[in-house]
Write an enzyme that holds these catalytic residues in place. Structure first.
Site, mmCIF file in Angstrom:
data_model
loop_
_atom_site.group_PDB
_atom_site.id
_atom_site.type_symbol
_atom_site.label_atom_id
_atom_site.label_comp_id
_atom_site.label_asym_id
_atom_site.label_seq_id
_atom_site.Cartn_x
_atom_site.Cartn_y
_atom_site.Cartn_z
ATOM 1 N N GLN A 83 0.784 -1.126 -0.138
ATOM 2 C CA GLN A 83 0.411 -0.092 -0.108
ATOM 3 C C GLN A 83 0.728 1.297 0.475
ATOM 4 O O GLN A 83 0.110 2.540 -0.181
ATOM 5 C CB GLN A 83 -0.959 -0.084 1.354
ATOM 6 C CG GLN A 83 -1.752 -0.982 1.320
ATOM 7 C CD GLN A 83 -2.377 -1.523 2.597
ATOM 8 O OE1 GLN A 83 -3.550 -0.639 3.584
ATOM 9 N NE2 GLN A 83 -2.143 -2.605 3.444
ATOM 10 N N HIS A 101 -1.196 1.912 -4.489
ATOM 11 C CA HIS A 101 -1.046 2.705 -4.185
ATOM 12 C C HIS A 101 -0.520 3.824 -5.301
ATOM 13 O O HIS A 101 -0.747 4.798 -4.555
ATOM 14 C CB HIS A 101 -1.140 3.130 -2.917
ATOM 15 C CG HIS A 101 -2.436 2.689 -1.880
ATOM 16 N ND1 HIS A 101 -3.067 2.438 -0.369
ATOM 17 C CD2 HIS A 101 -3.547 1.579 -2.469
ATOM 18 C CE1 HIS A 101 -4.160 1.669 -0.360
ATOM 19 N NE2 HIS A 101 -4.664 1.189 -1.669
ATOM 20 N N ALA A 216 8.178 -5.325 12.864
ATOM 21 C CA ALA A 216 9.088 -5.410 11.174
ATOM 22 C C ALA A 216 10.001 -5.485 11.048
ATOM 23 O O ALA A 216 10.627 -6.763 10.183
ATOM 24 C CB ALA A 216 8.299 -4.878 9.816
HETATM 25 P P1 NAD Z 1 -1.226 2.998 8.885
HETATM 26 O O1 NAD Z 1 -0.812 4.110 8.750
HETATM 27 O O2 NAD Z 1 -2.678 2.454 9.082
HETATM 28 O O3 NAD Z 1 -0.953 1.965 9.659
HETATM 29 C C1 NAD Z 1 0.201 1.876 9.920
HETATM 30 C C2 NAD Z 1 0.223 0.237 10.828
HETATM 31 O O4 NAD Z 1 1.502 -0.005 10.673
HETATM 32 C C3 NAD Z 1 -0.416 0.467 12.382
HETATM 33 O O5 NAD Z 1 -0.893 -0.689 12.282
HETATM 34 C C4 NAD Z 1 1.012 0.104 13.013
HETATM 35 O O6 NAD Z 1 0.462 -0.473 13.919
HETATM 36 C C5 NAD Z 1 1.997 -0.507 12.699
HETATM 37 N N1 NAD Z 1 3.610 -0.454 12.038
HETATM 38 C C6 NAD Z 1 3.490 0.932 13.011
HETATM 39 N N2 NAD Z 1 5.536 0.768 13.124
HETATM 40 C C7 NAD Z 1 5.244 -0.649 12.520
HETATM 41 C C8 NAD Z 1 6.659 -1.515 12.884
HETATM 42 N N3 NAD Z 1 7.467 -0.873 12.802
HETATM 43 N N4 NAD Z 1 7.002 -2.702 12.124
HETATM 44 C C9 NAD Z 1 5.326 -3.092 12.263
HETATM 45 N N5 NAD Z 1 3.794 -2.444 11.693
HETATM 46 C C10 NAD Z 1 4.333 -0.951 12.443
HETATM 47 O O7 NAD Z 1 -0.550 2.532 7.131
HETATM 48 P P2 NAD Z 1 -1.460 1.687 6.214
HETATM 49 O O8 NAD Z 1 -2.055 0.599 7.073
HETATM 50 O O9 NAD Z 1 -0.665 1.183 5.409
HETATM 51 O O10 NAD Z 1 -3.084 3.026 5.462
HETATM 52 C C11 NAD Z 1 -2.874 3.777 5.105
HETATM 53 C C12 NAD Z 1 -2.876 4.138 3.585
HETATM 54 O O11 NAD Z 1 -1.338 5.310 4.020
HETATM 55 C C13 NAD Z 1 -1.832 3.370 2.618
HETATM 56 O O12 NAD Z 1 -3.324 3.280 1.789
HETATM 57 C C14 NAD Z 1 -0.514 3.848 2.266
HETATM 58 O O13 NAD Z 1 -0.547 3.725 0.890
HETATM 59 C C15 NAD Z 1 -1.002 5.419 2.942
HETATM 60 N N6 NAD Z 1 0.532 5.746 3.582
HETATM 61 C C16 NAD Z 1 2.322 5.560 2.558
HETATM 62 C C17 NAD Z 1 3.277 5.345 3.357
HETATM 63 C C18 NAD Z 1 4.199 5.411 2.366
HETATM 64 O O14 NAD Z 1 4.697 5.096 1.021
HETATM 65 N N7 NAD Z 1 5.519 4.777 3.418
HETATM 66 C C19 NAD Z 1 3.176 6.130 4.509
HETATM 67 C C20 NAD Z 1 2.089 6.720 4.838
HETATM 68 C C21 NAD Z 1 1.393 6.098 4.610
#
Ligand code: NAD
Length: 231
Positions: A83, A101, A216
């Site tokens: 995502q 996405h 992770a």
């Molecule tokens: P989310 O922000 O809803 O949830 C993030 C999840 O990651 C939470 O459940 C949290 O507990 C968990 N988490 C936090 N630190 C962690 C770690 N070190 N190891 C494992 N898990 C950990 O994110 P989502 O479910 O991906 O949905 C959010 C939307 O936002 C997606 O559609 C995505 O496209 C977008 N997004 C992308 C990025 C990116 O590209 N890095 C960043 C922020 C949001």
């Protein structure tokens, strides 16, 4: 199959959307990542995406991204569905990746979506919003916003793979976005063994076979070395 969310990149220093650091200048992502927000104020939306893009280009893949890319070497039938828009799976060496996405490192023309413009340079854009070099219309980030439809080809490829997979690893996603959650649900319904890695329980936790309460970057390398040992 591996399904990843923002949490897989949080140890690379990229904030998740729903954590406490997910707010930017007091705007919620849900209020910026929408077609309506872009129509109301394209400059504000671009300023936010440019900030995120520079964060991403400055960041490096972490041990979880590398562990996932190693998996591909051991399993010929393999797919990462992410995502995330940050491109870190590819930078860690993963080749079989579907970005549900889109990607923050590309823009596309608001009027002619087939005009795609890479935004690779590690510097701020010169103007918000930037303009399409081909037709002069404004560009938009090449990402999927809340309320938009998924690319049908990518989605059906994910679902086909999910229907047939033996194991799904669910890493760093809250499960709050419906389509990725449904892809995970499909794999589970069709009989895949499911393992979730997340330091907090998510809306998917109840449905998985094994829940690993941890980060992770710490646990993915351990899982992958166990899988390698059992090969
Ligand atoms: P989310 O922000 O809803 O949830 C993030 C999840 O990651 C939470 O459940 C949290 O507990 C968990 N988490 C936090 N630190 C962690 C770690 N070190 N190891 C494992 N898990 C950990 O994110 P989502 O479910 O991906 O949905 C959010 C939307 O936002 C997606 O559609 C995505 O496209 C977008 N997004 C992308 C990025 C990116 O590209 N890095 C960043 C922020 C949001």
């Amino acid at each position: 199959m591996v399904m990843t969310g923002a949490g897989v990149s949080s140890e690379s220093g990229i904030p998740t959307f729903r954590g406490p650091v997910g707010l930017w200048n007091n705007h919620r992502p849900e209020d910026l990542a929408t077609p309506e927000a872009f129509e109301n104020d394209p400059s504000l939306v671009w300023e936010w995406y440019d900030w995120r893009r520079l964060l991403v280009l400055d960041a490096e893949p972490n041990p979880a991204h590398y562990a996932i890319s190693d998996l591909e070497l051991y399993y010929p039938e393999f797919l990462v569905v992410t995502q995330n828009v940050d491109g870190l799976h590819r930078r860690a060496g993963s080749q079989k990746v579907l970005e549900l996405h889109g990607s923050i490192t590309r823009a596309r023309c608001y009027s002619s979506p087939d005009h795609i413009e890479p935004l690779q340079k590690n510097q701020k854009l010169k103007e918000y919003p930037p303009c399409c070099p081909e037709c002069g219309e404004i560009l938009r980030p090449d990402v999927l916003w809340f309320g938009e439809s998924y690319d049908e080809e990518i989605l059906s490829e994910c679902l086909l793979f999910a229907q047939d997979c033996d194991l799904i690893l669910v890493v760093g996603t809250s499960g709050a976005v419906g389509v990725p959650a449904a892809i995970v649900g499909t794999a589970i319904q069709k009989g895949a063994i499911s393992v979730e890695v997340n330091p907090e329980e998510s809306s998917l936790t109840q449905g998985v076979d094994f829940y690993i309460n941890g980060k992770a970057g710490e646990f993915m390398p351990k899982i992958i070395s166990e899988l390698q040992r059992s090969q």
